[in-house]
Design a protein around this motif. Structure first.
Motif, PDB file in Angstrom:
ATOM      1  N   UNK A   1       0.814  -1.007   0.136  1.00 17.44           N
ATOM      2  CA  UNK A   1       0.124  -0.014  -0.177  1.00 17.44           C
ATOM      3  C   UNK A   1       0.697   1.299   0.027  1.00 17.44           C
ATOM      4  N   UNK A   2       1.888   1.094   0.902  1.00 11.40           N
ATOM      5  CA  UNK A   2       2.712   2.362   0.861  1.00 11.40           C
ATOM      6  C   UNK A   2       3.708   2.476  -0.296  1.00 11.40           C
ATOM      7  N   UNK A   3       3.824   1.677  -1.093  1.00 12.97           N
ATOM      8  CA  UNK A   3       4.359   1.533  -2.383  1.00 12.97           C
ATOM      9  C   UNK A   3       3.450   2.377  -3.309  1.00 12.97           C
ATOM     10  N   UNK A   4       2.453   1.926  -3.303  1.00 10.14           N
ATOM     11  CA  UNK A   4       1.034   2.585  -4.268  1.00 10.14           C
ATOM     12  C   UNK A   4       0.953   3.956  -3.977  1.00 10.14           C
ATOM     13  N   UNK A   5       0.786   4.336  -2.773  1.00  5.23           N
ATOM     14  CA  UNK A   5       0.489   5.668  -2.107  1.00  5.23           C
ATOM     15  C   UNK A   5       1.426   6.205  -1.300  1.00  5.23           C
ATOM     16  N   UNK A   6       2.825   6.721  -1.608  1.00  4.18           N
ATOM     17  CA  UNK A   6       3.780   6.939  -0.779  1.00  4.18           C
ATOM     18  C   UNK A   6       3.462   8.167   0.197  1.00  4.18           C
ATOM     19  N   UNK A   7       2.644   8.902  -0.074  1.00  8.61           N
ATOM     20  CA  UNK A   7       2.343   9.975   0.682  1.00  8.61           C
ATOM     21  C   UNK A   7       1.363   9.544   1.856  1.00  8.61           C
TER      22      UNK A   7
END
Lengths: 337, 354, 108
Positions: free
Chosen positions: A182-188
């Motif tokens: 998830x963090x890779x998809x939405x780094x912010x």
């Protein structure tokens, strides 16, 4: 003469055991209730700890069963033990006389809506680990991009009131894996994992945890107590940060529930007909907990995989191969004298 | 919000509520907090709907206030309860309906304890005989008065004169429901709709034309909690709980609050005054508060009772803006007249809260 | 305004929505080790100052994660930079540099 072996369940355990048995020269018949083979694996996107595509593993399994007679969308309508062979009637009308049966009925996912306070099926942003894998698999994205996402470990696991006091074994690693993805998809986005104990027991699992930490994922030791919707339609999540002994609240766009493993209903249906015993947790009981793990109390009936309790995929594959060996030994001792 | 999901849960928590023939017991405090609520309950059920609701002057408190304040032991409170049940039996009833949530929770707890410890039940039966010479009995059905109004909600809707709708916009009123903690938190299966998403008040509001507001602190206690307000030094804690709820519901702009507990409406109503006078903060429109009602008062309003006959003048938060919204007529000159037409005197106007 | 003789009780609840993410990210840029803590407590257990004053690297990191930076700074005020915590940290966190970095970014 080739002996018939009936394998019930076409998930990872059933497929791998079928492949081994068929290589050994047995006539393997596999019955799977779903339309497609692969069980939960077929619904997964990537696997912990190294994010191997689930499809790669599934394809490997399917390669091995070319000589196996597979019936999909097929239930075992009735099964009973005759003199020393099993007589099974399948829902497609076929009757099978099998010298040994492998029960690889696996698990059902815990129904997350039972944890009413989490609002699965009520609040739009609440989803399960399986839903999340489907999102990944289909390459979907959340729009607008979420600002904050949480993962709840132990949903329907380690929970007496939910009827499952045991640990489901795979949820911690799955949560950490999905959090990283998830963090890779939405780094912010702010990504939170709510855990009670982190059970990163397997090889490379701890690396996965460290990777998640370095990616900035926040681990909060505390179980989510309740979820509600804000006036903007976001999720207000409450928990305790037990490390600082203070309640916390956070507003999230998505909350992913790690639904645990429960005994398969379809497996129970077969078990009831053969009078197989289950333990308090609802999973089938092996003849003993060390040397006869794959054996049931019934001669000729064997277990592999999560039908005897939550297991990881590698555990399941070990069991499938052991079960094939046990079946081979059983056939040789009883049918080839 | 997925409404169907809630409906699934509501379908799971169905509770059997007999249609008629009840033995009714009052709350200790509701008659002074919300003086017309219980009278309205009896008038609606008996006279408007033709039900058999029996009441005797011989019933007492359930002992809940003393029990929850740790001043009497459990055996004592159980014997008081056994006496109430015995009266029900004596007058030939087997369905028991109580006005108070604390009582309801305590009755559920007591029945559950007796079920698990039959020897304790035996002892209480003996206590009852020794002290009152009454025969021990248990109700066949135990319900809260809000369960009964929930049961009758469509019958009430059929006889209603007004709907919970803003007459100027035609939009349903936005209603916050607040359930007393002891209604179903201890025994979810004893409440209509369970404990996480109770349906008892939602069902009434929906049947009478309103729209429910689900806000984050919906499950939070009002802050009543007995000991918390008895002692002045603890009242800030009670106030803080109410404040938390109002801060959470504020963005949803509710028109009104409906409750089913004796303490909750009192605290949600009165603490709005304290918050206004200490912080200058009000939660309704134009300096007003959010009016708080008991379910009987709301039933009475939709059925066309005179607001002053419902005792709405005893509320801290003024109800007139809501009456105007619905279009319920009222005579401001009669607000402070008693039932006999005598002037009751007028309270001092608050500085901040309109 | 009226004095009723009682007032609001302060809430102990942490609101993570209000945690200062920017500052924490700049700390992580300066000393990435801050992300590696797994809250084992070895640092606090061996802390020279912690036996006498409320001092704990673990708690300071947690406070920063929860957006309570004043608490974090206070928790490190009595640190003597002896380095015992660096020795015992199983994740090899450079605690001395971390403590100095926290003071640099959050200190007054």
């Amino acid at each position: 003469m080739k002996n018939n072996i009936l394998v019930i369940g076409g998930g990872p355990a059933g497929l791998e055991a079928s492949a081994v048995l068929s290589r050994m020269g047995y006539n393997v018949i596999l019955a799977e209730k779903e339309k497609r083979l692969g069980g939960h694996l077929a619904k997964w996107d990537r696997l912990f700890p190294d994010q191997t595509p689930a499809k790669e593993v599934l394809d490997g399994l399917l390669d091995g069963i070319k000589d196996v007679k597979c019936f999909t969308e097929t239930d075992v309508n009735s099964i009973n033990l005759l003199d020393r062979s099993f007589n099974a009637m399948l829902s497609n009308g076929i009757t099978i006389l099998a010298d040994a049966v492998l029960l690889a009925s696996g698990f059902d996912m815990f129904k997350a809506e039972k944890k009413e306070e989490y609002g699965y099926g009520i609040y739009d942003g609440v989803m399960t680990n399986a839903d999340m894998e489907q999102v990944f698999r289909e390459g979907k994205t959340f729009s607008p991009a979420p600002k904050a996402i949480g993962f709840v470990h132990c949903v329907g696991s380690r929970d007496e009131k939910a009827g499952n006091p045991a640990c489901s074994k795979v949820c911690c690693a799955t949560a950490v894996k999905q959090a990283i993805e998830t963090k890779e998809l939405y780094p912010e986005a702010n990504v939170y994992c709510f855990y009670m104990d982190l059970r990163m027991f397997g090889r490379h699992y701890e690396d996965l945890y460290l990777r998640a930490q370095k990616a900035g994922i926040r681990f909060i030791r505390g179980r989510v107590s309740e979820v509600a919707e804000t006036s903007e339609g976001r999720l207000l999540v409450k928990a305790e940060d037990t490390l600082s002994s203070r309640p916390v609240k956070v507003t999230l766009d998505r909350l992913v529930l790690m639904a645990g493993m429960r005994p398969s209903e379809a497996g129970h249906k077969v078990g009831r007909q053969l009078n197989l015993s289950v333990e308090e947790d609802g999973f089938f009981s092996s003849r003993d907990g060390f040397l006869s793990l794959q054996k049931s109390k019934l001669p000729g009936l064997f277990y592999a995989g999560a039908c005897t309790g939550p297991k990881t995929l590698p555990d399941t594959f070990h069991e499938a191969r052991s079960a094939a060996m046990e079946i081979d030994r059983y056939i040789k001792e009883n049918f080839r004298k | 919000m997925i409404y169907e999901g809630k409906k699934k849960i509501w379908a799971e928590y169905q509770k059997e509520i007999p249609e008629d023939h009840y033995f009714y017991v009052r709350s200790c405090i509701r008659q002074s907090f919300f003086p017309a609520s219980e009278a309205t309950f009896l008038d609606i059920t008996r006279n408007k709907l033709g039900k058999d609701i029996f009441e005797t002057e011989h019933h007492t408190t359930c002992g809940g206030i003393a029990y929850h304040s740790d001043t009497i032991p459990q055996e004592t409170v159980m014997t008081i309860i056994a006496r109430q049940f015995a009266l029900m039996h004596k007058y030939g009833y087997e369905n028991y309906v109580c006005s108070c949530i604390t009582s309801f929770g305590l009755y559920c707890e007591t029945m559950e304890t007796w079920r698990e410890y039959p020897e304790l039940q035996q002892k209480i039966a003996e206590n009852l005989w020794k002290s009152c010479h009454l025969e021990f009995a248990k109700p066949k059905f135990l319900v809260h008065a809000s369960d009964l109004i929930f049961k009758y909600r469509m019958q009430i809707a059929a006889k209603s004169k007004y709907k919970l709708v803003n007459k100027n916009t035609g939009e349903p009123l936005r209603v916050v429901e607040h359930i007393g903690c002891h209604y179903s938190k201890m025994f979810p299966s004893k409440g209509v709709g369970g404990a996480e998403y109770p349906y008892v008040l939602v069902g009434m509001v929906e049947a009478w034309g309103g729209q429910i507001v689900d806000y984050p602190e919906r499950r939070h206690c009002c802050g009543f909690g007995f000991r918390q307000y008895f002692i002045k030094g603890n009242r800030g804690y009670s106030l803080s709980n109410t404040h938390k709820k109002f801060e959470s519901m504020e963005p949803f702009k509710p028109d009104m609050i409906i409750t089913n507990c004796p303490g909750c409406p009192y605290f949600l109503d009165r603490w709005q005054y304290v918050i206004a006078e200490t912080q200058g903060k009000t939660y309704g429109q134009d300096g007003h508060g959010i009016p708080v009602f008991t379910y009987e008062e709301v039933a009475g309003l939709v059925m066309g009772y005179d607001p002053w006959d419902l005792g709405l003048q005893t509320h801290q938060v003024s109800v007139e803006p809501l009456l105007d919204k619905i279009g319920i007529p009222y005579d401001p000159a009669k607000k402070y007249l008693g039932k006999n037409g005598k002037y009751l005197g007028e309270p001092q106007k608050p500085q901040c809260l309109k | 305004m009226i004095d009723f003789g009682f007032s609001f009780s302060p809430s102990s609840r942490i609101n993570l929505d209000k945690a200062d993410k920017e500052k924490f990210l700049s700390l992580a840029a300066l000393e990435p080790d801050v992300l590696k803590c797994m809250a084992c407590g070895s640092c606090s257990a061996s802390c020279t100052a912690g036996a006498f004053e409320d001092t704990s690297v673990r708690k300071a990191i947690l406070s920063l994660q929860n957006g309570l930076s004043d608490d974090a700074v206070k928790l490190l005020n009595h640190c003597m930079l002896c380095g015992k915590c660096t020795m015992v940290c199983p994740r090899g966190i450079n605690t001395r540099h971390l403590i100095l970095s926290i003071q640099k970014i959050y200190g007054k």
